[in-house]
Design an enzyme around this catalytic site. Structure first.
Site, mmCIF file in Angstrom:
data_model
loop_
_atom_site.group_PDB
_atom_site.id
_atom_site.type_symbol
_atom_site.label_atom_id
_atom_site.label_comp_id
_atom_site.label_asym_id
_atom_site.label_seq_id
_atom_site.Cartn_x
_atom_site.Cartn_y
_atom_site.Cartn_z
ATOM 1 N N HIS A 421 0.825 -1.206 0.000
ATOM 2 C CA HIS A 421 0.000 0.000 0.000
ATOM 3 C C HIS A 421 0.862 1.259 0.000
ATOM 4 O O HIS A 421 0.610 2.209 -0.746
ATOM 5 C CB HIS A 421 -0.932 0.007 1.224
ATOM 6 N N ARG A 511 29.562 -2.817 -18.087
ATOM 7 C CA ARG A 511 30.719 -3.265 -17.306
ATOM 8 C C ARG A 511 30.329 -4.434 -16.404
ATOM 9 O O ARG A 511 29.639 -4.263 -15.412
ATOM 10 C CB ARG A 511 31.266 -2.107 -16.484
ATOM 11 N N ARG A 579 31.567 -5.798 -21.777
ATOM 12 C CA ARG A 579 32.980 -6.006 -21.480
ATOM 13 C C ARG A 579 33.109 -7.047 -20.387
ATOM 14 O O ARG A 579 32.527 -6.913 -19.316
ATOM 15 C CB ARG A 579 33.623 -4.677 -21.032
ATOM 16 N N GLU A 681 42.913 0.073 -25.961
ATOM 17 C CA GLU A 681 43.374 0.889 -24.836
ATOM 18 C C GLU A 681 44.873 0.722 -24.597
ATOM 19 O O GLU A 681 45.435 1.312 -23.681
ATOM 20 C CB GLU A 681 42.600 0.528 -23.565
ATOM 21 N N GLY A 702 38.943 2.724 -25.371
ATOM 22 C CA GLY A 702 38.871 3.160 -23.982
ATOM 23 C C GLY A 702 39.814 4.335 -23.806
ATOM 24 O O GLY A 702 41.022 4.148 -23.613
ATOM 25 N N SER A 703 39.279 5.528 -23.909
ATOM 26 C CA SER A 703 40.141 6.715 -23.994
ATOM 27 C C SER A 703 40.934 6.953 -22.714
ATOM 28 O O SER A 703 42.025 7.531 -22.757
ATOM 29 C CB SER A 703 39.316 7.951 -24.351
ATOM 30 N N ASN A 704 40.428 6.496 -21.567
ATOM 31 C CA ASN A 704 41.182 6.702 -20.323
ATOM 32 C C ASN A 704 42.503 5.944 -20.343
ATOM 33 O O ASN A 704 43.584 6.505 -20.133
ATOM 34 C CB ASN A 704 40.350 6.240 -19.124
ATOM 35 N N ASP A 705 42.412 4.617 -20.577
ATOM 36 C CA ASP A 705 43.635 3.815 -20.578
ATOM 37 C C ASP A 705 44.524 4.142 -21.774
ATOM 38 O O ASP A 705 45.762 4.116 -21.659
ATOM 39 C CB ASP A 705 43.292 2.325 -20.571
ATOM 40 N N CYS A 752 34.149 4.357 -25.991
ATOM 41 C CA CYS A 752 33.331 4.232 -24.788
ATOM 42 C C CYS A 752 33.995 4.877 -23.579
ATOM 43 O O CYS A 752 33.581 4.652 -22.454
ATOM 44 C CB CYS A 752 33.036 2.767 -24.485
#
Length: 792
Positions: A421, A511, A579, A681, A702-705, A752
């Protein structure tokens, strides 16, 4: 002129008869007449008409009592509580018109004969002629009486149903909705009881009640009769089923299963007891197992889809399982009245910044955030003590609480599920609620300043103090079309459905490790080699998590497949690029039982991670469990839109070893449409792009790595943070080069990483380079989509 019948069998009623027998009863008649041949079982019964109610009121001169009493309440000469009590007492004391009573008795005898009983046990439910309208649910306002046996008891229950049209909450609700009290009539539905007292029962919706996601069926289940689930007294089992796959008998499209506490169950009382039903504690065995089998969940979901298709609108249904025959019945069906009315062209996103400690948590209802002072109320008799705008905290609510619920900034309860409820009314009122906290009334105190957050997925949090809260409106009404696909980065199954209205081209990065860390929580090798886990606390916690699984590895495969399914459901039929796990060794070691299976590395960021783990004997069996979950996700649940992506794959030879393990587990590139991707990456992915393209269908940057390894910068270093820039010319050269090489080899390329989410203008660079897709966090989707359109 012949007298109109005042009792009508369900078989003679249709959906259009709301004015005659109310929403519930007309809907039951509709299902009996139209859906019986389609597998929808409805227990037989009959309904008294609105004319029977009006005749009862007239015969006892009750209109005068009602009008005068409500006038006294309106003028302030009588409290709401006293007004309702006065009217109800007058109705219960009334006598039946002779012909009406005779018809009810005759219909009950016929129903008993049909059931092969002298006095059949029946459920007696109220059905108001104004209920279940598109913008008003009247949820649970009138009474229901269960296990009513005998003609005299039935007549008493019918009078009590009439009286319940004037409960405090019903009077208050009609005033809020603008209904004339004397224009609403009440029909009584009398329905043969299903022996769910020794079986189970529950509620289901053909739409996600929190997000409006229209491709799922939600089912809640408890042991015993269903009143406990509606009243929020117990925490039910909860299931989600993906509707589009229900027509394929080869699939089992259950995408979520949560075992609830199911603390008690309602059963028939013994002979001579005053109340015909009573609550008893459930056994440990009942609490430990699910009420429904997977086949029963699918069967109920198919019923829900059939009913929804027939009515043409999302539906709210109640079901019951007969403990004697095992049959499943639909005992009520009505249109859903909240999400089906919600607008679809804009999204309101609440987010919580800095906040205090988490005091309690439970099931989130809605997606809003509210702050206020706690007002702890134990009983509806004390609601006069409630302070407007406070956070209502109580054990559970029922319809008596509605007048105070609409004055609350948020609601927190100890008990209940998403169909309790408290949850239903909170949704309709637009008030955030956290239900099923178990100990909120114990840990929270009056006048405590708190923040109630329902904006963080399935779990709702009550934070101590006032948190930082922001609200953003996302306008979807005029988003442009783009040739470049704009996809989403999603990891949390609990929040994924919030974004289903975004016109994304799929999920570019799902992920797996998020699901492992937050849902499974156990290192896969600890499940395979449980004997090597020596820490007693960890062993106990793993035992608790895997309860009900004969093989602990089945827990990993099952929970991972279900978690990923909730992500894939939002994307389908568009692709979801999954991934495989990309924990670092220190992160793996933090999982339950993980420490014995992980080395201590000086630099885990460039250590034993990604592809290098998947073929290594020290983790290969864990990777096999990941593969089995993906295969189940694609082939048993049905999400063949899922692609597999391998992270941190340093060399083509390493790729060959990983592919070999995948193929051993049935994940073969091209089989059943499976596509495989590799993360780009590592600089070697760019240098040897043609070789990688021969082994994979595409690349995901993977632009960060890639920035970290191109510029030689530890991305976690505070000292080097000013130098870390994904837009650096060297990184841009890497991106342009891999796109050119991959396209030359016939492979696709997406990105990504965080760059487009952090810098939407970076999308222009990617479009100019010829990128096939860009994947961003949902918050950035609208901005990036517009930047991509401008660039094109």
């Amino acid at each position: 002129m012949a007298r109109e019948a005042e009792v009508i069998a369900f078989e003679k009623l249709r959906r259009a008869d709301v004015a005659i027998v109310g929403g519930k009863n007309s809907s039951l008649g509709e299902m009996v007449q139209s859906l019986g041949d389609m597998g929808i079982r409805v227990p037989p019964g009959f309904a008294t008409t609105a004319n029977a109610f009006r005749r009862f009121i007239e015969e006892n001169d009750l209109a005068t009592v009602i009008r005068d009493t409500l006038a006294a309440y309106a003028d302030g000469r009588m409290t709401l509580h006293k007004a309702g009590e006065t009217i109800r007492a007058a109705i219960v004391a009334g006598h039946w018109p002779e012909e009406t009573e005779a018809e009810i008795r005759e219909a009950y005898r016929a129903l008993s004969k049909r059931a092969g009983s002298d006095d059949v046990s029946v459920a007696v439910r109220s059905s108001a002629t104004a209920e279940d309208l598109p913008d008003a649910s009247f949820a649970g306002q009138q009474e229901t009486f269960l296990n009513v046996v005998g003609e005299d008891a039935l007549l008493v229950a019918c009078r009590k149903c009439f009286a319940s049209l004037f409960t405090d909450r019903a009077i208050s609700y009609r005033e809020a909705k603008g209904f004339d009290h004397l224009q609403v009539a009440l029909s009584v539905g009398v329905q043969q009881m299903v022996r769910s007292d020794i079986g189970g029962s529950g509620v289901m919706f053909s739409i996600d009640t929190e997000t409006g996601f229209d491709k799922v069926v939600l089912i809640d289940a408890v042991w015993g009769l269903g009143e406990n689930i509606v009243q929020g007294i117990v925490t039910p089992d909860a299931y989600q089923v993906y509707k589009p796959f229900l027509d394929d008998p080869a699939l089992s499209p259950i995408i979520e299963k949560k075992r609830g506490a199911k603390e008690k169950k309602m059963i028939y009382a013994g002979a001579g007891e005053e109340n015909p039903v009573r609550n008893v504690p459930t056994s440990k065995a009942e609490r430990a197992r699910f009420v429904l089998t997977d086949d029963e969940v699918i069967a109920l979901a198919r019923m829900a889809a059939t009913i929804e298709t027939h009515y043409g609108v999302p539906m709210d249904m109640e079901w019951a399982k007969d403990g004697v025959t095992g049959e499943l019945f639909i005992v009520q069906a009505r249109p859903e009245t909240v999400q089906s009315q919600a607008g679809a062209l804009s999204l309101h996103r609440f987010s919580v910044g800095a906040h205090g400690d988490t005091v309690v948590s439970g099931l989130a209802v809605g997606d809003k955030v509210a702050t206020g002072r706690v007002c702890l109320i134990d009983s509806p008799e004390d609601i006069d003590n409630f302070v407007d705008g406070a956070v209502l905290v109580t054990a559970n609510t029922d319809p008596d609480w509605v007048p105070v619920m609409k004055r609350a900034s948020a609601i927190v309860t100890d008990h209940g599920g998403r169909t309790s409820h408290a949850a239903i009314v909170s949704r309709e009122l637009g008030v955030p609620a956290v239900v099923g906290c178990e100990n909120a009334t114990y840990l929270l105190h009056d006048e405590q300043e708190v923040t109630v957050s329902c904006a963080e997925g399935d779990v709702g949090f009550v934070y101590d103090g006032t948190a930082e809260v922001t609200v953003e409106d996302l306008d979807l009404s005029d988003l442009p079309e783009t040739k470049t696909k704009v996809m989403l980065n999603l990891a949390n199954p609990a929040t994924a459905a919030r974004w289903w209205r975004l016109p994304a081209d799929g999920i570019g990065l799902a992920r797996m490790e998020f699901v492992v860390a937050n849902t499974i929580r156990v290192h896969p090798e600890a499940l395979i080699h449980f004997d090597k886990v020596e820490d007693e606390d960890e062993r106990a916690e793993i035992e608790a998590l895997t309860e009900g699984y004969d093989d602990k590895t089945d827990y990993f495969v099952d929970r991972l497949a279900l978690g990923l399914a909730r992500l894939a459901a939002v994307a389908y039929p568009n692709p979801m690029i999954l991934r495989m796990s990309d924990f670092k060794t220190n992160e793996y070691a933090d999982l339950l039982g993980g420490a014995p299976f992980e080395p201590v590395e000086a630099n885990p960021m460039i250590g034993w991670r990604g592809a290098s783990r998947y073929y290594d004997p020290a983790y290969r069996d864990g990777f096999r469990l990941e593969c089995r979950a993906v295969r189940r996700l694609r082939e048993e649940i049905g999400f063949d839109n899922v692609m597999v992506m391998i992270p941190f794959c340093r060399t083509p030879e390493e790729a060959d070893r990983v592919i070999a393990v995948m193929e051993e587990e049935g994940l073969v590139r091209g089989k059943n449409g499976l596509q495989t991707y590799v993360m780009c990456e590592v600089p070697s992915n760019v240098v040897l792009a043609e070789d990688f393209a021969a082994r994979f269908d595409g690349f995901s940057i993977g632009s960060n790595d890639l920035t970290q390894l191109t510029l030689g910068i530890d991305r976690d270093s505070d000292k080097l943070a000013p130098l870390f820039d994904e837009r650096h010319p060297a990184v841009e050269w890497m991106i342009r080069t891999v796109i050119e090489k991959a396209h030359g080899a016939g492979a696709k390329v997406g990105l990504c990483g965080q760059a487009p989410s952090n810098y939407p203008e970076f999308a222009r660079v990617l479009v100019d380079a010829g990128i096939d897709s860009i994947s961003v966090v949902p918050d950035s989707f609208v901005h990036v989509k517009r930047h991509v359109a401008d660039a094109e």
